[in-house]
Design a protein around this motif. Structure first.
Motif, mmCIF file in Angstrom:
data_model
loop_
_atom_site.group_PDB
_atom_site.id
_atom_site.type_symbol
_atom_site.label_atom_id
_atom_site.label_comp_id
_atom_site.label_asym_id
_atom_site.label_seq_id
_atom_site.Cartn_x
_atom_site.Cartn_y
_atom_site.Cartn_z
ATOM 1 N N SER A 140 -6.372 13.162 4.976
ATOM 2 C CA SER A 140 -5.458 12.255 5.668
ATOM 3 C C SER A 140 -5.286 12.683 7.126
ATOM 4 O O SER A 140 -6.096 13.444 7.648
ATOM 5 N N ASN A 141 -4.242 12.232 7.771
ATOM 6 C CA ASN A 141 -4.144 12.377 9.218
ATOM 7 C C ASN A 141 -2.934 13.163 9.718
ATOM 8 O O ASN A 141 -2.785 13.376 10.910
ATOM 9 N N ARG A 142 -2.022 13.538 8.842
ATOM 10 C CA ARG A 142 -0.823 14.239 9.319
ATOM 11 C C ARG A 142 -0.547 15.472 8.468
ATOM 12 O O ARG A 142 -0.540 15.393 7.239
ATOM 13 N N GLY A 172 6.218 19.046 5.271
ATOM 14 C CA GLY A 172 6.742 18.164 4.235
ATOM 15 C C GLY A 172 6.118 16.786 4.161
ATOM 16 O O GLY A 172 6.540 15.953 3.366
ATOM 17 N N ARG A 173 5.099 16.508 4.975
ATOM 18 C CA ARG A 173 4.497 15.170 4.978
ATOM 19 C C ARG A 173 3.985 14.788 3.586
ATOM 20 O O ARG A 173 4.080 13.654 3.162
ATOM 21 N N GLN A 174 3.397 15.752 2.878
ATOM 22 C CA GLN A 174 2.809 15.438 1.570
ATOM 23 C C GLN A 174 3.720 15.872 0.429
ATOM 24 O O GLN A 174 3.278 16.012 -0.705
ATOM 25 N N ASP A 225 0.783 -1.233 0.000
ATOM 26 C CA ASP A 225 0.000 0.000 0.000
ATOM 27 C C ASP A 225 0.824 1.298 0.000
ATOM 28 O O ASP A 225 0.496 2.244 -0.678
ATOM 29 N N HIS A 226 1.931 1.317 0.739
ATOM 30 C CA HIS A 226 2.616 2.594 0.965
ATOM 31 C C HIS A 226 3.391 3.113 -0.252
ATOM 32 O O HIS A 226 3.297 4.269 -0.605
ATOM 33 N N SER A 227 4.214 2.250 -0.838
ATOM 34 C CA SER A 227 5.078 2.741 -1.920
ATOM 35 C C SER A 227 4.561 2.309 -3.295
ATOM 36 O O SER A 227 5.295 2.343 -4.274
ATOM 37 N N GLY A 242 3.360 -2.765 11.810
ATOM 38 C CA GLY A 242 4.438 -1.777 11.809
ATOM 39 C C GLY A 242 3.934 -0.496 11.191
ATOM 40 O O GLY A 242 4.382 -0.080 10.122
ATOM 41 N N ASP A 243 2.979 0.106 11.855
ATOM 42 C CA ASP A 243 2.325 1.302 11.319
ATOM 43 C C ASP A 243 1.502 1.936 12.432
ATOM 44 O O ASP A 243 0.674 1.273 13.048
ATOM 45 N N SER A 244 1.711 3.224 12.658
ATOM 46 C CA SER A 244 1.103 3.851 13.835
ATOM 47 C C SER A 244 -0.413 3.974 13.745
ATOM 48 O O SER A 244 -1.070 4.121 14.763
ATOM 49 N N HIS A 245 -0.971 3.895 12.550
ATOM 50 C CA HIS A 245 -2.427 4.015 12.440
ATOM 51 C C HIS A 245 -3.165 2.695 12.626
ATOM 52 O O HIS A 245 -4.359 2.587 12.343
ATOM 53 N N THR A 246 -2.447 1.708 13.158
ATOM 54 C CA THR A 246 -3.070 0.445 13.547
ATOM 55 C C THR A 246 -4.185 0.699 14.562
ATOM 56 O O THR A 246 -5.105 -0.111 14.706
ATOM 57 N N GLY A 250 -5.138 -3.272 -0.623
ATOM 58 C CA GLY A 250 -5.533 -1.925 -0.222
ATOM 59 C C GLY A 250 -4.757 -1.478 0.988
ATOM 60 O O GLY A 250 -3.851 -2.175 1.452
ATOM 61 N N ILE A 251 -5.109 -0.290 1.490
ATOM 62 C CA ILE A 251 -4.442 0.222 2.691
ATOM 63 C C ILE A 251 -4.694 -0.765 3.826
ATOM 64 O O ILE A 251 -5.833 -1.195 4.055
ATOM 65 N N VAL A 252 -3.633 -1.090 4.520
ATOM 66 C CA VAL A 252 -3.678 -2.169 5.513
ATOM 67 C C VAL A 252 -4.813 -1.968 6.524
ATOM 68 O O VAL A 252 -5.477 -2.941 6.909
ATOM 69 N N HIS A 253 -5.080 -0.728 6.912
ATOM 70 C CA HIS A 253 -6.120 -0.489 7.921
ATOM 71 C C HIS A 253 -7.517 -0.394 7.314
ATOM 72 O O HIS A 253 -8.496 -0.248 8.033
ATOM 73 N N VAL A 254 -7.591 -0.426 6.002
ATOM 74 C CA VAL A 254 -8.905 -0.483 5.354
ATOM 75 C C VAL A 254 -9.267 -1.941 5.088
ATOM 76 O O VAL A 254 -10.397 -2.368 5.322
ATOM 77 N N GLY A 294 -8.575 10.589 0.535
ATOM 78 C CA GLY A 294 -8.002 9.256 0.660
ATOM 79 C C GLY A 294 -7.415 9.047 2.031
ATOM 80 O O GLY A 294 -7.721 9.798 2.958
ATOM 81 N N SER A 295 -6.573 8.015 2.178
ATOM 82 C CA SER A 295 -5.860 7.614 3.397
ATOM 83 C C SER A 295 -6.715 6.734 4.294
ATOM 84 O O SER A 295 -7.943 6.705 4.182
ATOM 85 N N CYS A 296 -6.054 6.058 5.224
ATOM 86 C CA CYS A 296 -6.765 5.148 6.134
ATOM 87 C C CYS A 296 -7.732 5.888 7.043
ATOM 88 O O CYS A 296 -8.556 5.279 7.707
ATOM 89 N N THR A 297 -7.666 7.219 7.069
ATOM 90 C CA THR A 297 -8.609 7.992 7.875
ATOM 91 C C THR A 297 -9.949 8.152 7.151
ATOM 92 O O THR A 297 -11.004 8.011 7.763
ATOM 93 N N GLY A 334 -4.382 2.889 -2.482
ATOM 94 C CA GLY A 334 -3.076 2.937 -1.817
ATOM 95 C C GLY A 334 -3.003 4.138 -0.886
ATOM 96 O O GLY A 334 -3.964 4.906 -0.765
ATOM 97 N N CYS A 335 -1.863 4.312 -0.246
ATOM 98 C CA CYS A 335 -1.681 5.418 0.710
ATOM 99 C C CYS A 335 -1.515 6.752 -0.013
ATOM 100 O O CYS A 335 -1.898 7.797 0.495
ATOM 101 N N SER A 336 -0.854 6.713 -1.164
ATOM 102 C CA SER A 336 -0.796 7.858 -2.051
ATOM 103 C C SER A 336 -0.298 9.131 -1.363
ATOM 104 O O SER A 336 0.711 9.120 -0.672
ATOM 105 N N MET A 337 -1.022 10.204 -1.532
ATOM 106 C CA MET A 337 -0.605 11.526 -1.071
ATOM 107 C C MET A 337 -0.655 11.687 0.441
ATOM 108 O O MET A 337 -0.256 12.739 0.947
ATOM 109 N N CYS A 338 -1.124 10.679 1.150
ATOM 110 C CA CYS A 338 -1.076 10.774 2.610
ATOM 111 C C CYS A 338 0.370 10.840 3.072
ATOM 112 O O CYS A 338 0.710 11.598 3.968
ATOM 113 N N ILE A 339 1.227 10.015 2.443
ATOM 114 C CA ILE A 339 2.619 9.930 2.884
ATOM 115 C C ILE A 339 3.588 10.288 1.756
ATOM 116 O O ILE A 339 4.788 10.453 1.972
ATOM 117 N N ALA A 340 3.058 10.409 0.527
ATOM 118 C CA ALA A 340 3.843 10.915 -0.608
ATOM 119 C C ALA A 340 5.137 10.133 -0.828
ATOM 120 O O ALA A 340 6.198 10.693 -1.059
HETATM 121 S S1 SF4 Z 1 -1.483 6.992 7.570
HETATM 122 FE FE1 SF4 Z 1 -1.287 7.236 5.388
HETATM 123 S S2 SF4 Z 1 0.607 6.161 4.940
HETATM 124 FE FE2 SF4 Z 1 -0.036 5.446 6.954
HETATM 125 S S3 SF4 Z 1 -1.269 3.614 6.551
HETATM 126 FE FE3 SF4 Z 1 -2.653 5.365 6.612
HETATM 127 S S4 SF4 Z 1 -2.867 5.959 4.490
HETATM 128 FE FE4 SF4 Z 1 -1.046 4.712 4.614
#
Ligand code: SF4
Lengths: 214, 478
Positions: free
Chosen positions: B432-434, B438-440, B69-71, B138-142, B117-121, B349-352, B410-416
């Motif tokens: 997104s959530n952050r 420079g996050r995006q 999902d991320h890259s 291994g992802d803080s949005h778990t 898809g995004i792991v948390h979706v 987008g994003s897991c949020t 995918g995670c796309s522009m959430c983490i760029a």
């Molecule tokens: S916060 Fe962004 S980069 Fe992290 S899992 Fe969610 S969508 Fe992907």
């Protein structure tokens, strides 16, 4: 001047660290500042120091930003970073402590350090030191002073002779001093883990029978 | 195991106690058993290498699930069938996870199947995420998965290795924070506004060392998608986990998922799940009360998620160096309002906020309207499933007709990380959530907002109160 680490750098743990401080006054320095996400496509954990604080450290043309504290010649070799409140917030990326230790840092001092960053740091020989806000303010005002960190007594020794205790989990302390490897410790619990799985499967089965009986 | 206790206990304590292989002591942390371990390409390769160097292999590959999902690119494969990866390194990272999963028999939700898809979706939509579980990644949005009454939290790569090798983690017990939310959310105000408001109230470090349980009538009235939005951003307040007790809303959601138990197993599962709630009289370490009826559409104005303001509120004066730095980075004047500020990019987008209900809200605003010519709008569904469902409703057509880009999941522009990024100095309104510097993308400026607000800003071409677009929305729905 460079820092002295006992035992010397290269080993993960240490019992004593003597170094000048380098100060980043900003609060809430997040993991995207420590290492921006675009450098996370690596499958390695080594060599990430060159990306540490990338967007603060380099100018648009790729040259070093002379105004950034870690780039100033007098800060070369400093192993203790003093940073504003809530350091390391943001993502779970272990690339953050990997990048900082690759840069030669061995301890981070702040009045608050984010949970996942703290846990990741302790697994990589980077000591998170949480101090009271008043002491932090003092340290932020005096960049470059020499501190001595004694892991055995969990004490931060200041140049004026004061010794300040900092919280450090006993297990993490042992790991740092003796170089105990946490995965090795967990692997020694495999029998208990196996028994847990069996107990739990039995409990769920039992619960299912009770449910049937109702 | 048993979750009964002589004292009233919190949901967190029940989850904790039910997974203790060995309790914590002064000298050692607890050994906590993990029911579900989710992995993705960015934080797992070094963990597999560590195992390999020790001659170990995953203990429970059956409890480990992987996705990409991320890259990953969000543009489809080219004529040659190759995905347009941003860099060769990104492609190598994806191939590394494929290789590791194939080698150790870990199920991977890859491009060749219907569930990437995004792991948390995907965890929740597949029904892998269930109440009463411990879930790590291994992802803080778990923290997202806590919406189901599971103890779910992000871990570092060393810990990914620990879980792979032993299915356990060394953990110290967290403190508990009850966030009680009462009152009805106003029209145009949703779960994203609620959680941004909460983070603004308790601060970006307000949850550090705690597990949050979101409680109260407002929370119970939320859908699962909305509950996930709330729990997702627990980490933005410093808390590793957020929890919501499971109820009928949870079970109704899970009943429709492919991996949920069936038949008699389902009934037994619901009986087991329903124990996972805080008892009356359970004691929390801290309480915070939130009045939901007072919340307005809320956005971030600064460079961390605690710097929030209601759409019509004045931004703070530069009271201290941090606020001054954030205002300067964002190009805002202290005391100004956000409304009217020109917008360059809108990201949905994003897991949020990339689930079907989020896309529907954005589509309701865009239906029959156009994205402002100044704005680039990117819509990235959270998963292949969300994309299919949205396309079945014609949401893709609405987005395209409005001038938005409709992308692959995918995670796309959430983490760029994948080449989808906001340019230096550009202002993005993002679901997104952050909003870190420079996050995006390097130099990018981010306003975090709800899907409704983001879509309204895309149409207006500047920051705007989404309630101005609400009457039309209500009419469309009717
Ligand atoms: S916060 Fe962004 S980069 Fe992290 S899992 Fe969610 S969508 Fe992907």
């Amino acid at each position: 001047m460079s820092a002295s680490v006992n035992p010397p750098s290269g080993t993960q743990g240490f019992v004593e660290l003597v170094s000048r401080t380098v100060v980043l006054r900003e609060r809430n320095i997040d993991t995207d500042q420590i290492i921006p996400a675009r450098f996370l496509t690596t499958t390695e954990r080594k060599g990430l120091g060159r990306f540490a604080f990338n967007d603060w450290r380099y100018l648009a043309d790729g040259s070093l930003n002379p105004a950034f504290e870690l780039n100033k010649p007098h800060n070369a070799g400093a192993a203790i970073l003093v940073a504003g409140r809530n350091f390391g917030c943001g993502s779970s990326r272990e690339h953050a402590p990997w990048a900082l230790t690759d840069l030669g840092l061995r301890a981070v001092i702040s009045s608050e350090i984010a949970d996942i960053f703290r846990s990741n740091s302790l697994k990589n020989g980077l000591l998170p030191i949480v101090v009271a806000q008043e002491l932090l303010d003092e340290l932020l005002e005096q960049p470059g002073i020499e501190l001595r960190v004694d892991v055995r007594t969990r004490t931060l020794h200041l140049p004026d002779g004061r010794g300040v205790q900092f919280p450090l989990d006993a297990f993490a302390q042992t790991c740092l001093i003796e170089g105990v490897d946490q995965l090795g410790y967990l692997l020694r619990q495999i029998d208990a883990i196996h028994q847990f799985e069996q107990r739990r499967d039995a409990a769920i089965d039992n619960q299912q029978e009770q449910h049937h009986a109702r | 195991m048993t979750t009964t206790s002589p004292h009233p206990t919190t949901l967190f304590e029940k989850l904790w106690n039910a997974h203790l292989v060995s309790p914590e002591s002064d000298t050692a942390p607890a050994v906590l058993y993990i029911d579900l371990h989710l992995i993705h390409e960015v934080t797992s390769p070094q963990a597999f290498s560590e195992l390999e160097s020790r001659g170990l292999s995953p203990r429970r590959p059956d409890l480990t699930k992987g996705t990409l999902d991320h890259s990953t690119p969000t543009l489809p494969a080219g004529a040659d069938g190759r995905l347009p990866f941003f860099t060769a390194e990104a492609e190598h990272q994806v191939d590394t996870l494929r290789g590791n999963c194939a080698r150790y028999g870990v199920e991977l939700f890859d491009y060749d199947g219907p569930h990437r898809g995004i792991v948390h979706v995907i965890g929740p939509e597949l029904g892998l995420t269930q109440p009463g579980q411990t879930i790590v990644c291994g992802d803080s949005h778990t923290a997202t998965h806590g919406a189901f009454g599971a103890l779910a939290f992000g871990i570092g790569t060393s810990e990914v290795g620990h879980v792979l090798a032993t299915q356990c983690l060394l953990q110290r017990r967290a403190k508990t924070l009850a966030i009680e939310v009462e009152g009805e959310l106003s029209p145009g105000v949703g779960a994203k506004d609620l959680i941004l408001h909460i983070i603004g109230e308790i601060g970006v470090n307000g949850g550090t060392g705690h597990v949050i349980e979101y409680r109260g009538s407002t929370i119970r009235a939320l859908s699962m998608d909305e509950r996930m939005t709330v729990c997702n951003m627990s980490i933005e307040a410093g808390a590793r986990a957020g929890l919501i007790a499971p109820d009928q809303v949870t079970y109704d959601y899970l009943a429709k998922t492919p991996r949920a138990p069936r038949g008699a197993d389902w009934d037994r599962a619901v009986a087991r799940w329903s124990q996972f709630k805080s008892d009356d009289g359970a004691v929390f370490d801290r309480h915070v009360h939130i009045d939901a009826s007072k919340i307005k559409p809320t956005l971030t104005w600064g460079t961390h998620p605690g710097q929030v303001a209601a759409i019509d509120a004045r931004l703070p004066q530069a009271n201290d160096p941090d606020e001054a730095k954030a205002l300067a980075y964002m190009g805002f004047d202290g005391g100004a309002t956000m409304a009217g500020r020109p917008v360059d990019v809108v990201f949905i987008g994003s897991c949020t906020n990339s689930r079907l209900s989020d896309l529907r809200q954005a589509a309701d605003v865009l239906r029959g309207r156009h994205v402002h010519p100044r704005v680039r709008m990117l819509v990235v569904p959270g998963s292949e499933q969300v994309k299919r469902d949205a396309e079945a409703e014609g949401i893709d057509a609405i987005m395209r007709a409005a001038g938005a880009e409709w992308r692959e999941p995918g995670c796309s522009m959430c983490i760029a990380m994948n080449g989808d990024l906001v340019g230096p100095g550009q202002l993005a309104v993002s679901t997104s959530n952050r909003n870190f510097e420079g996050r995006q993308g390097k130099g990018a400026r981010t306003l975090l907002a709800s899907p409704l607000t983001a879509a309204a800003c895309a149409v207006a071409g500047h920051v705007v109160d989404p309630r101005d677009y609400l009457n039309a929305v209500v009419k469309d729905v009717a």
